[in-house]
Write a protein that holds these residues in place. Structure first.
Motif, PDB file in Angstrom:
ATOM      1  N   UNK A   1       0.647  -0.938   0.017  1.00  0.00           N
ATOM      2  CA  UNK A   1      -0.054   0.234  -0.032  1.00  0.00           C
ATOM      3  C   UNK A   1       0.844   1.365  -0.424  1.00  0.00           C
ATOM      4  N   UNK A   2       2.156   1.005   0.263  1.00  0.00           N
ATOM      5  CA  UNK A   2       3.563   2.460   0.195  1.00  0.00           C
ATOM      6  C   UNK A   2       3.933   2.009  -0.718  1.00  0.00           C
ATOM      7  N   UNK A   3       3.930   1.033  -1.820  1.00  0.00           N
ATOM      8  CA  UNK A   3       4.662   1.115  -2.869  1.00  0.00           C
ATOM      9  C   UNK A   3       4.206   1.032  -4.293  1.00  0.00           C
ATOM     10  N   UNK A   4       4.659   0.319  -5.394  1.00  0.00           N
ATOM     11  CA  UNK A   4       4.295   1.253  -6.560  1.00  0.00           C
ATOM     12  C   UNK A   4       2.625   0.583  -6.666  1.00  0.00           C
ATOM     13  N   UNK A   5       2.542   1.603  -6.732  1.00  0.00           N
ATOM     14  CA  UNK A   5       0.797   1.308  -7.352  1.00  0.00           C
ATOM     15  C   UNK A   5       0.709   2.343  -7.722  1.00  0.00           C
TER      16      UNK A   5
END
Lengths: 579, 99
Positions: free
Chosen positions: A355-359
């Motif tokens: 959710x804090x990543x590459x999305x």
């Protein structure tokens, strides 16, 4: 009868036969056979057992050959289990005496064993439950004749019970026959919840482990209002819920009468009430309820529903279809919001903190061909209706500018090729990262509209993973911090005189309607099924009254007080309603 | 000479206890005898010819079990089954067990 408490994510009541979906596939919901079929059914069982044994023998030999005999020991044990005379006797008896279908008998008996193992403290022994499930699946697949049926091949109404449903699985649901679902994990705001809401079927998530207690074909009640799941209910319970389901239908019919009336407050303020969709085939559900437009078209579902990313033409057709069906009413297309819990098949999920990543927009900006293809498809569809484009998860002004730059670039490309598109298509951004709200004064100068995505805004503001059931109770739109951020965004947009809509699940919950109107919000986008109820609230209030509510709420100090106050206000509005 | 009824107490000494593979060995061997064979742990008595029943005993390392057989080859049966326990089901440094 067994009652399980989970998180209610999509309202309504469903009563029906369970379709239990394990990791491997699912169990067939047929429970009984006729008396004169017993012998044939027994034959079928013994054939399936024999085929299963042959398959296991082949596996054993292959593994023994490749790795050595000791590695094949587990298959040897499986084989002995399969030939366990007691097991076979038990199965025969259930079919012969209780006329269970072989599928149901196998599932019942093996799950009982599995449950014994699952309850053990000894982890090595608890692992044996998986062996049992493995054998169960194998026998069932031999009984059914195929390893895994598709959701889309359903032939009768079912309630789906699963450990977890991936967005792509839910995307492939056969809408005609799926009447509700329950998952062991997940929380409010998870995408399972969004899809359930879109389909307007009851859903309960985050129930915890229970699949070992249930067999395909068991009678189940899903109470999406209370977050309850009742396995094998007694007659009295069924009767009570049948009544409730009936009352729900009557209420829905009454609300249906609001369809052609405008979403307008008592003082004459017109509110735009839009629908959220995932697929073009949900447009009729919006039109039937009198939606003023599509406020959120979640395009990632086009990607999740199939093995391969849809090409430009497929996307163009989808966007064009929605634009045309809406007949000039606005349609807001959100660019890909993939990543985190919505992962395309085949993409490695080795992120520690997705959710804090590459999305979302970050993923699009890193995969320009993918992003450009989508932008091109949207632009090409723009002459067929009133399209707006929106970028999700914008956190910094640089991200917004970068996305806009790529859009202009694609426009230039289309120009060079003489392709028609709407040059003035409004470009907006989702407001769902607290950083964007804090800097909202800068953003409003560079976009044509804002759309507040409360699902992500809540989880990022409160630092709560919405799909983690251990903290899911902390996830609430009623938190004063969340409300303050929403208020900031609405105020900034109104001051800059650009439209602002709210498209998260909050806008579909009637307890928030007065508050949001009081904050100055004039556009809401909700799941199609929620349109009538929200419209009813809108048509029953005046803005001055809502402003009082909002003012009062902004002085409350915790989520519980906010929620109970809002509930009271709604109850005062509709004293006879249960909600 | 081995007809009749016989019982003997054994202790589970292999570290992993009676998991799938040992249970498999017991059930397979038990099925070779004509006698009825049971395993008892405390008040729980099960059919030693059924692997699923053996697994439900949850015989961990250190557990004491009573092996009992009744029938024409009871003596051989009890000897045979106890032998498996004494050999630690062939688990150990010479017989690596995967996972």
């Amino acid at each position: 009868m067994q009652r399980l408490q989970g998180i209610a994510v999509s309202p309504g009541v469903a009563i029906g036969e369970a379709l239990v979906m394990g990791n491997e596939g699912f169990r067939i919901p047929r429970r009984f056979v006729t008396r004169d079929a017993v012998e044939t059914e027994l034959d079928r069982l013994h054939h399936a057992l024999a085929s299963s044994a042959e398959q296991i023998e082949r596996n054993r030999d292959a593994i023994a050959h490749e790795l050595g005999r000791q590695y094949a020991a587990i298959f040897e044990a499986h084989l002995t289990m399969l030939r366990d005379a007691r097991l076979v006797d038990e199965l025969d008896q259930l079919i012969r005496e209780r006329q269970y279908s072989p599928e149901y008998a196998v599932s019942r008996v093996l799950r009982r064993y599995a449950k014994v193992f699952q309850q053990l403290d000894n982890s090595l022994m608890a692992e044996r439950a998986n062996d049992i499930f493995d054998i169960e699946q194998r026998i069932l697949s031999n009984l059914v004749g195929r390893r895994r049926e598709e959701f889309s091949k359903l032939e009768s109404p079912v309630l789906i019970l699963a450990h977890n449903l991936t967005p792509s699985e839910t995307a492939n649901l056969s809408r005609e026959f799926v009447r509700g679902f329950v998952t062991e994990i997940g929380g409010a705001g998870s995408h399972t919840a969004i899809v359930a809401e879109a389909l307007a079927i009851p859903a309960v998530v985050g129930v915890g482990n229970f699949l070992a207690d249930v067999s395909g074909g068991d009678m189940v009640i899903i109470d999406g209002n209370q977050g309850l799941v009742i396995l094998r209910p007694d007659e009295e319970t069924i009767a009570r819920y049948r009544q409730e389901a009936e009352a729900g239908r009557t209420r829905a019919e009454q609300l249906g009468q609001l369809r052609d009336l405008p979403a307008q407050t008592l003082d004459g303020t017109r509110i735009d009430l839009f629908g959220n969709i995932e697929f073009p085939n949900e447009v009729p559900a919006c039109l039937e309820r009198g939606a003023d437009g599509i406020g959120l078209f979640r395009t990632e579902f086009l990607y999740l529903g199939s093995e391969f990313a849809p090409n430009e033409q497929d996307q163009f057709e989808a966007y064009k279809s929605v634009a045309e069906q809406m007949q000039g009413r606005p349609v807001t297309i959100r660019t890909l919001d993939l990543g985190a819990d919505k992962v395309m098949p085949g993409r490695p999920d080795d992120e520690k903190n997705p959710f804090l990543g590459l999305r979302s927009i970050r993923l699009s900006l890193r995969n320009l061909p993918l992003f450009r293809t989508q932008l091109k498809a949207i632009l090409r569809a723009s002459p067929y209706g009133k399209l707006r484009i929106m970028f999700p998860l914008i956190s910094t002004i640089m991200e917004l500018r970068q996305a806009r730059m790529i859009l202009s670039d694609v426009m230039e490309d289309l120009d060079e090729h003489g392709v028609q598109f709407d040059r003035n298509m409004p470009v907006g951004m989702m407001v769902e990262v607290p950083a964007a709200v804090i800097m909202i004064d800068r953003f409003v100068e560079e976009v044509d509209f804002l759309s507040i995505g409360t699902n992500d805004l809540i989880q990022y503001t409160l630092a709560v993973d919405r799909s983690n059931k251990d903290v899911a109770n902390l996830y609430t739109g009623s938190d004063p911090a969340v409300l303050k951020l929403i208020d900031m965004a609405v105020t900034a947009a109104n001051k800059a005189q650009i439209p602002v809509e709210l498209c998260g699940q909050m806008s579909g919950n009637p307890i928030y309607t007065m508050l949001l109107l009081g904050m100055g919000l004039r556009q809401m986008s909700v799941a199609p099924a929620a349109i009538p109820e929200i419209k009813k609230v809108i048509r029953s209030v005046n803005i001055a009254q809502c402003e009082v509510v909002a003012k009062k709420v902004m002085h409350l100090e915790n989520a519980r007080d906010v929620k109970s106050y809002l509930k009271d206000e709604l109850n005062r509005l509709f004293p006879t309603d249960e909600s | 000479m081995s007809a009749g009824r016989l019982s003997r107490t054994v202790r589970v000494t292999n570290p992993e206890g009676v998991h799938a593979r040992p249970a498999d060995m017991i059930a397979k061997l038990a099925n070779r005898y004509h006698s009825q064979i049971s395993l008892t742990k405390g008040s729980l008595k099960i059919d030693a010819k059924s692997i699923l029943s053996i697994l439900t005993l949850v015989a961990e390392c250190g557990t004491e079990l009573v092996v009992e057989a009744e029938g024409p080859d009871a003596h051989d049966a009890v000897n045979g089954i106890t032998e498996l326990f004494h050999r630690n089901f062939d688990e150990g440094p010479d017989h690596p067990v995967p996972n």
